[in-house]
Design a protein around this motif. Structure first.
Motif, short mmCIF file in Angstrom:
data_model
loop_
_atom_site.label_atom_id
_atom_site.label_comp_id
_atom_site.label_asym_id
_atom_site.label_seq_id
_atom_site.Cartn_x
_atom_site.Cartn_y
_atom_site.Cartn_z
N PRO A 109 36.87 45.06 42.95
CA PRO A 109 37.53 44.38 44.28
C PRO A 109 38.32 45.50 44.97
O PRO A 109 39.30 46.15 45.08
CB PRO A 109 38.06 42.99 44.34
CG PRO A 109 38.47 43.15 42.95
CD PRO A 109 38.05 44.00 41.80
N ASP A 110 38.15 45.53 46.48
CA ASP A 110 38.46 46.84 47.14
C ASP A 110 39.96 46.03 47.39
O ASP A 110 40.25 44.65 48.39
CB ASP A 110 38.31 46.74 48.31
CG ASP A 110 38.59 47.57 49.30
OD1 ASP A 110 39.66 47.98 49.02
OD2 ASP A 110 37.85 48.32 50.46
N ALA A 111 41.03 46.55 46.85
CA ALA A 111 42.44 45.90 46.43
C ALA A 111 42.77 45.87 48.31
O ALA A 111 43.52 44.66 48.54
CB ALA A 111 42.96 46.64 46.11
N ALA A 112 42.85 47.02 48.72
CA ALA A 112 42.85 46.67 50.05
C ALA A 112 42.64 45.95 51.02
O ALA A 112 43.20 45.06 52.00
CB ALA A 112 43.15 48.37 51.29
N GLY A 164 34.14 37.55 49.65
CA GLY A 164 33.57 38.82 51.31
C GLY A 164 34.30 39.77 50.96
O GLY A 164 34.60 40.78 51.51
N VAL A 165 35.00 40.10 49.87
CA VAL A 165 35.86 41.52 50.09
C VAL A 165 34.54 42.44 48.71
O VAL A 165 34.50 42.12 47.62
CB VAL A 165 36.78 41.31 49.00
CG1 VAL A 165 37.50 42.46 48.82
CG2 VAL A 165 38.22 40.59 49.12
N ASP A 198 42.83 47.51 40.59
CA ASP A 198 42.80 46.00 40.13
C ASP A 198 43.82 45.72 39.12
O ASP A 198 44.92 45.31 39.31
CB ASP A 198 41.22 45.26 40.29
CG ASP A 198 40.83 45.77 38.98
OD1 ASP A 198 41.05 46.81 38.59
OD2 ASP A 198 39.90 45.50 39.13
N GLY A 199 44.12 46.58 38.03
CA GLY A 199 44.73 46.67 36.74
C GLY A 199 45.51 47.28 37.22
O GLY A 199 46.95 47.18 36.30
N ALA A 259 50.66 48.60 54.44
CA ALA A 259 50.19 47.73 53.58
C ALA A 259 50.51 47.36 52.63
O ALA A 259 51.76 47.93 51.72
CB ALA A 259 48.92 49.69 52.58
N VAL A 260 49.41 46.97 52.18
CA VAL A 260 49.94 46.53 50.55
C VAL A 260 50.73 46.60 49.26
O VAL A 260 51.71 46.75 49.30
CB VAL A 260 48.68 45.34 49.97
CG1 VAL A 260 49.06 44.57 50.94
CG2 VAL A 260 47.48 46.33 49.57
#
Ligand SMILES: Cc1cc2nc3c(=O)[nH]c(=O)nc-3n(C[C@H](O)[C@H](O)[C@H](O)COP(=O)(O)OP(=O)(O)OC[C@H]3O[C@@H](n4cnc5c(N)ncnc54)[C@H](O)[C@@H]3O)c2cc1C
Lengths: 271, 336
Positions: free
Chosen positions: A11-14, A29-30, A126-127, B283-284
């Motif tokens: 998933p687009d982490a941002a 929606g990501v 993600d990880g 940003a995160v």
């Protein structure tokens, strides 16, 4: 030259946000994307193919919907794409994941031929473990080059490659024989616009499905049950409260800030 | 998965990362944390490393509490290369069987840990930010951020040893705790022609690497600093406050500052008393590296910038004006 690139769909982490009410991540929606670091691995492999000939295979482990990532890899110039998808992989930690990908790679080698360069992104967003590449290289028993920032020289006849990799506070140039495994930084290359021919080919190339029935994967080495690490709990970190906005003229603002931090500066012995 | 006789495993081991004859700070931080864990586990904290000439590190690892120091010396191991270092370390761990092995989550440590753990079929938790012992069963609990710091997970490893973890620099404090470690020298036979990987050249990127976690005050700048030359403003204010300067990743990507100055998920984790974020959007991935600072002061022209969500004090304004003025005014106050 045959490259095999390991990719992950993430998933687009941002764009992932936290729901502080429920303490969970909002993934709805990501968009799912190819892990950004992996796109540079694909690009590097395609650039080598463009220069020296050969082919690029891509292997992704994930749910059926991850075939989207492989279609994108085709559009970037990959030739053969494989999706390793089976319930027995669910919950795999990095040790089990590197096993499954290693076993998948054996199948790719069997189908397409020996691999000269294995590629992966330096880590997944993600990880963030940065362990899968080193784990696969160890299982493949090939030399590992992490944090690649430049492919300096490829010598297909001598089967050697020179790579510049990041160190803390510098870089080093490494020479390794092929086959080898390289994990990529984003600065390794720029993702090019795919030529139309790639897109046409991508539309025609099927995603080959691999699972525990058509590979020699030993299910007792995969999945949650066979992963040495387990998740005890997952939680969202406490939210930092939005603080105070300081307003006024420049002088007023700075004086106000100073007053706020003066006790801390005293504590630190700065005043 | 092979179940092991985990009772054979004992002691907390800390990998001593070294470069150019100097120990990485994170290794000393881990010795301090390792000593606490060892107390809970009723065992010893030990240091281990491989290299060419490493025995002299015994003095320093002793200052930080190591009871034993396991080493392998061999000229082939002079500089870090994954495979020979891995093999020598796997040999040590196989032989002495520590129950916990901690490695710094540095560039070198992350390269090394994954390959060592795979060889040992050990569980490995990356980039840990908290370590505890579960009182009920003595398992190591390793907490780490995922999704760019949006989610935390506590990981444990019930049936395999060693329990391995890489730990971010700056998360734990290095505390002196004088011991005289027993040095245990082992031999691992390896010759240069057995190593296929060759280092052709090493380049230091001018700037010395900085360990941002040393500093109690950090003045950090983002893309909003406008250009490389303006980073001097960060340094000036940092000097006034006896702190140091840092940057966001966009600044590193623009080539204005080296990666060693980057705060965040893919940079360093910091928790200073005061963190000033100038021209940083928040940003995160950046916030993940600095949100545990005691006081965060954010300066941004955009009142909607996410950095204000985590700031203790927010200033809407131009950092290029505010930073020099702050330096000037603070200097008058602090010089007294
Ligand atoms: C896998 C991954 C890992 C990442 N790791 C990190 C990491 O470790 N660290 C990190 O920092 N980022 C990281 N990032 C990048 C991160 O997502 C952001 O892109 C980055 O932090 C943005 O940097 P910035 O805030 O300096 O720049 P921008 O987002 O461009 O923000 C600049 C800010 O400056 C403000 N501004 C402009 N002019 C002025 C002025 N004159 N005065 C005051 N304010 C001004 C603007 O309003 C804006 O808010 C990572 C991204 C990914 C995908």
């Amino acid at each position: 030259m045959h490259s095999l690139v390991f990719i992950k769909q993430v998933p687009d982490a941002a764009q992932v946000r936290v729901d502080y009410e429920t303490g969970t991540l909002i993934r709805e929606g990501v968009p799912a994307i190819i892990n950004p670091f992996d796109t540079h691995a694909i690009e590097a492999a395609v650039q080598i193919k463009d220069k020296f000939g050969g082919s690029v295979s891509v292997l992704c482990m994930g749910p059926p919907m991850a075939d989207e990532a492989l279609k994108k890899a085709l559009a970037m110039g990959a030739d053969n794409v494989f999706l390793l998808s089976d319930r027995v992989f669910a919950g795999s930690d990095t040790l089990a994941t590197s096993y499954a990908l290693w076993a998948g790679a054996q199948k790719v080698i069997q189908e397409i031929g020996p691999v000269d360069i294995f590629w992966a992104g330096k880590q997944a967003i993600d990880g963030d473990t940065a362990q899968t590449g080193p784990g696969i290289a160890t299982r493949l028993d090939v030399p590992l080059v992490t944090y690649a920032v430049e492919v300096k020289e490829v010598d297909p006849s001598a089967k050697k490659i020179k790579i510049v990799r990041l160190l803390e506070g510098g870089t080093e140039t490494i020479e390794v024989p092929m086959p080898c495994m390289i994990t990529t930084e984003e600065t390794l290359n720029h993702i090019r616009f795919a030529p139309l021919s790639y897109l046409i080919k991508a539309a025609k190339t099927p995603v080959v499905l691999l699972n525990s029935s058509n590979t020699t994967i030993d299910a007792s080495q995969c999945g949650l049950k066979n992963s040495p690490t387990k998740v005890k709990k997952a939680f969202t970190p406490p939210k930092r409260e939005r603080g105070e906005m300081i307003e006024g003229s420049l002088d007023e603002i700075i004086s106000a800030v100073y007053e706020k931090i003066e006790p801390m500066l005293k504590q630190l012995g700065r005043v | 998965m092979i179940k092991q006789d985990i009772k054979q495993y004992k002691n907390v081991w800390v990998f001593i990362e070294h470069n150019d004859g100097k120990i990485e700070r994170v290794s000393l931080e881990l010795l301090s944390k390792g000593a606490e864990l060892a107390k809970d586990l009723n065992c010893e904290v030990c240091a281990f490393t491989v290299g060419d000439k490493v025995e002299h590190f015994a003095k320093e690892v002793g200052e930080y509490g190591a009871k034993k120091f396991y080493i392998i010396e061999n000229s082939v191991l002079k500089e870090y290369r994954t495979e020979p270092w891995r093999n020598a370390i796997v040999y040590l761990i196989d032989k002495y069987k520590p129950e916990v092995a901690l490695i710094g989550a540095t560039t070198l440590g992350r390269d090394l840990a994954g390959t060592v753990a795979t060889k040992l079929s050990a569980g490995l938790t990356a980039d840990t930010t908290a370590l505890d012992i579960d009182p009920s069963n003595k398992n190591l609990l390793m907490t780490r951020p995922t999704f760019g710091g949006n989610l935390m997970a506590t990981i444990f490893c019930p049936d395999n040893r060693p329990q391995m973890s890489t730990v971010r620099p700056g998360v734990f404090k290095a505390v002196k705790n004088q011991t005289t470690p027993e040095v245990i020298k082992d031999k691992y036979d390896i010759t240069e022609d057995q190593v296929v990987k060759k280092i052709i050249e090493k380049v230091q990127t001018g700037e010395e690497k900085v360990n941002l976690s040393f500093y109690e005050v950090i003045v950090s700048g983002g893309k909003g600093m406008g250009k490389k030359e303006n980073l001097k403003l960060l340094e000036d204010l940092a000097n006034v406050l006896s702190g140091t300067w840092a940057v966001s990743r966009k600044v590193v990507q623009a080539g204005w500052a080296p990666q060693s100055r980057q705060v965040g998920q893919t940079g360093q984790t910091v928790h200073p008393k005061i963190y000033i974020a100038a021209g940083i959007s928040g940003a995160v991935q950046h916030v993940a590296g600095m949100k545990s600072s005691d006081i965060i002061i954010a300066i941004n022209t955009d009142p909607q910038a996410p950095i204000f969500e985590v700031a203790t004090y927010g200033i809407v304004g131009d950092c290029l004006q505010i930073l020099p003025k702050m330096a000037e005014m603070f200097k008058q106050k602090l010089v007294k």
